[in-house]
Write a protein that holds these residues in place. Sequence first.
Motif, PDB file in Angstrom:
ATOM      1  N   UNK A 119       0.837  -1.194   0.000  1.00 14.29           N
ATOM      2  CA  UNK A 119       0.000   0.000   0.000  1.00 14.29           C
ATOM      3  C   UNK A 119       0.872   1.245   0.000  1.00 14.29           C
ATOM      4  N   UNK A 120       0.392   2.296  -0.632  1.00 17.43           N
ATOM      5  CA  UNK A 120       1.088   3.588  -0.610  1.00 17.43           C
ATOM      6  C   UNK A 120       0.173   4.699  -0.100  1.00 17.43           C
ATOM      7  N   UNK A 121      -0.975   4.303   0.456  1.00 17.79           N
ATOM      8  CA  UNK A 121      -1.908   5.297   0.987  1.00 17.79           C
ATOM      9  C   UNK A 121      -2.387   4.927   2.383  1.00 17.79           C
ATOM     10  N   UNK A 122      -1.505   4.316   3.157  1.00 15.22           N
ATOM     11  CA  UNK A 122      -1.832   4.001   4.536  1.00 15.22           C
ATOM     12  C   UNK A 122      -2.738   2.814   4.732  1.00 15.22           C
ATOM     13  N   UNK A 123      -2.913   1.996   3.698  1.00 17.49           N
ATOM     14  CA  UNK A 123      -3.725   0.798   3.825  1.00 17.49           C
ATOM     15  C   UNK A 123      -5.114   0.913   3.248  1.00 17.49           C
ATOM     16  N   UNK A 124      -5.439   2.047   2.661  1.00 23.29           N
ATOM     17  CA  UNK A 124      -6.758   2.194   2.036  1.00 23.29           C
ATOM     18  C   UNK A 124      -6.873   1.282   0.830  1.00 23.29           C
ATOM     19  N   UNK A 125      -5.824   1.253   0.031  1.00 23.08           N
ATOM     20  CA  UNK A 125      -5.776   0.391  -1.147  1.00 23.08           C
ATOM     21  C   UNK A 125      -4.502  -0.439  -1.114  1.00 23.08           C
ATOM     22  N   UNK A 126      -4.621  -1.689  -1.573  1.00 28.12           N
ATOM     23  CA  UNK A 126      -3.490  -2.608  -1.630  1.00 28.12           C
ATOM     24  C   UNK A 126      -3.400  -3.206  -3.026  1.00 28.12           C
ATOM     25  N   UNK A 127      -2.178  -3.423  -3.504  1.00 24.77           N
ATOM     26  CA  UNK A 127      -2.001  -4.110  -4.775  1.00 24.77           C
ATOM     27  C   UNK A 127      -0.942  -5.190  -4.622  1.00 24.77           C
ATOM     28  N   UNK A 128      -1.018  -6.197  -5.493  1.00 27.49           N
ATOM     29  CA  UNK A 128      -0.158  -7.364  -5.357  1.00 27.49           C
ATOM     30  C   UNK A 128       1.183  -7.164  -6.048  1.00 27.49           C
ATOM     31  N   UNK A 129       2.197  -7.820  -5.478  1.00 29.11           N
ATOM     32  CA  UNK A 129       3.522  -7.886  -6.064  1.00 29.11           C
ATOM     33  C   UNK A 129       3.896  -9.357  -6.211  1.00 29.11           C
ATOM     34  N   UNK A 130       4.398  -9.728  -7.358  1.00 29.55           N
ATOM     35  CA  UNK A 130       4.781 -11.109  -7.617  1.00 29.55           C
ATOM     36  C   UNK A 130       6.176 -11.395  -7.075  1.00 29.55           C
ATOM     37  N   UNK A 131       6.374 -12.627  -6.624  1.00 29.70           N
ATOM     38  CA  UNK A 131       7.679 -13.067  -6.140  1.00 29.70           C
ATOM     39  C   UNK A 131       8.060 -14.353  -6.879  1.00 29.70           C
ATOM     40  N   UNK A 132       9.336 -14.762  -6.808  1.00 31.17           N
ATOM     41  CA  UNK A 132       9.762 -15.949  -7.559  1.00 31.17           C
ATOM     42  C   UNK A 132       9.412 -17.282  -6.909  1.00 31.17           C
ATOM     43  N   UNK A 133       8.788 -17.275  -5.719  1.00 30.22           N
ATOM     44  CA  UNK A 133       8.494 -18.542  -5.050  1.00 30.22           C
ATOM     45  C   UNK A 133       7.032 -18.579  -4.617  1.00 30.22           C
ATOM     46  N   UNK A 134       6.327 -19.695  -4.882  1.00 28.05           N
ATOM     47  CA  UNK A 134       4.916 -19.824  -4.490  1.00 28.05           C
ATOM     48  C   UNK A 134       4.766 -20.348  -3.073  1.00 28.05           C
ATOM     49  N   UNK A 135       5.423 -19.694  -2.124  1.00 28.42           N
ATOM     50  CA  UNK A 135       5.449 -20.162  -0.740  1.00 28.42           C
ATOM     51  C   UNK A 135       4.625 -19.248   0.158  1.00 28.42           C
ATOM     52  N   UNK A 136       4.098 -19.824   1.244  1.00 21.20           N
ATOM     53  CA  UNK A 136       3.526 -19.010   2.309  1.00 21.20           C
ATOM     54  C   UNK A 136       4.641 -18.225   2.978  1.00 21.20           C
ATOM     55  N   UNK A 137       4.469 -16.921   3.071  1.00 18.74           N
ATOM     56  CA  UNK A 137       5.453 -16.066   3.711  1.00 18.74           C
ATOM     57  C   UNK A 137       4.932 -15.682   5.087  1.00 18.74           C
ATOM     58  N   UNK A 138       5.773 -15.839   6.105  1.00 20.03           N
ATOM     59  CA  UNK A 138       5.368 -15.619   7.486  1.00 20.03           C
ATOM     60  C   UNK A 138       5.848 -14.292   8.048  1.00 20.03           C
ATOM     61  N   UNK A 139       6.780 -13.634   7.377  1.00 20.15           N
ATOM     62  CA  UNK A 139       7.331 -12.380   7.909  1.00 20.15           C
ATOM     63  C   UNK A 139       7.778 -11.496   6.769  1.00 20.15           C
ATOM     64  N   UNK A 140       7.565 -10.191   6.935  1.00 20.58           N
ATOM     65  CA  UNK A 140       8.063  -9.196   5.987  1.00 20.58           C
ATOM     66  C   UNK A 140       8.646  -8.043   6.781  1.00 20.58           C
TER      67      UNK A 140
END
Length: 290
Positions: A119-140
């Motif tokens: 998000x770039x507006x404080x969480x009002x809108x969110x958009x997806x970003x692709x990553x190279x692995x189809x894994x569940x991510x637990x931390x960012x």
Amino acid sequence: AVAWWLVYVFFFFLMIRRPPRSTLFPYTTLFRSHTSDGGDTWTEQFYISDFLLHSIFFSDDKYGWVVGSNGIMFATTDSGSTWFPQYANSGGEWLYSVSFVDHRTGWTVGDLQGLVYKTTDGGINWYTQNTPIPMTMLSVFFINNTMGWAAGYDGSIIKTNNGGSNWSNLFSGVNSQLRQIQFVNKTEGWAVGYNGTIIHSIDGGDTWEVQNSGTNYDLYSVDFVNDTTGWVVGDNGIILKYVPPTTIIDWCNLQDPPEYEMTEDDSVDILSRIFVDGITNQSGPDRRAT
């Protein structure tokens, strides 16, 4: 050699471990309490039922977010006095971690098949970003607007240098689930996970070294206030304190916690942030809670 000291803790916070997906709702979770005296007293600020809450992050003393099961997300702009829902359009998938660099720009991850939401507006809108692995991510975790990392299942770690527009896959050297990743600057960071896993990087995550934690308990959270002072927390109410190989770090004063005998059967874990007093030999900006 690098050492981690093991401390058994008798109180602080509780963390509810994620149940199997077959487990039925409802759950009841005490959401957030607030302290302004270093943890001596706490005031309940928010209560939510029927969901599990996994991660909380404040970008400053006013703006904060929390994420959890079924894709729920709440935000506050007044230090937690009031909270309101936000929506990351995750399709009801669980969210496990959220990280912001200011009150507008942030990221969240979870059971999203490797996707990262930004998000770039404080969480009002969110958009997806692709990553190279189809894994569940637990931390960012992001150190600034451009550089960030995410970690998750099977020892997976990914990194971006452009705010998440592109992500690269890194080799962690471990297969355990990594529950949290944190960097203190652009080069040095740690990740922790199951079976006592702690790994350390000094080159921005390009390479990782396995450290001896001295425990086989699952580890859930890591927090460093600078590059020489940090703690890891996990199962059975343990705290591991980092001891650099050439620096003597005084113990933190836990101010005589009440006696409470904990056993492995208690299944009590410690939540992400630890409020401590008496930190000495601390360099860099003071990040203790006030």
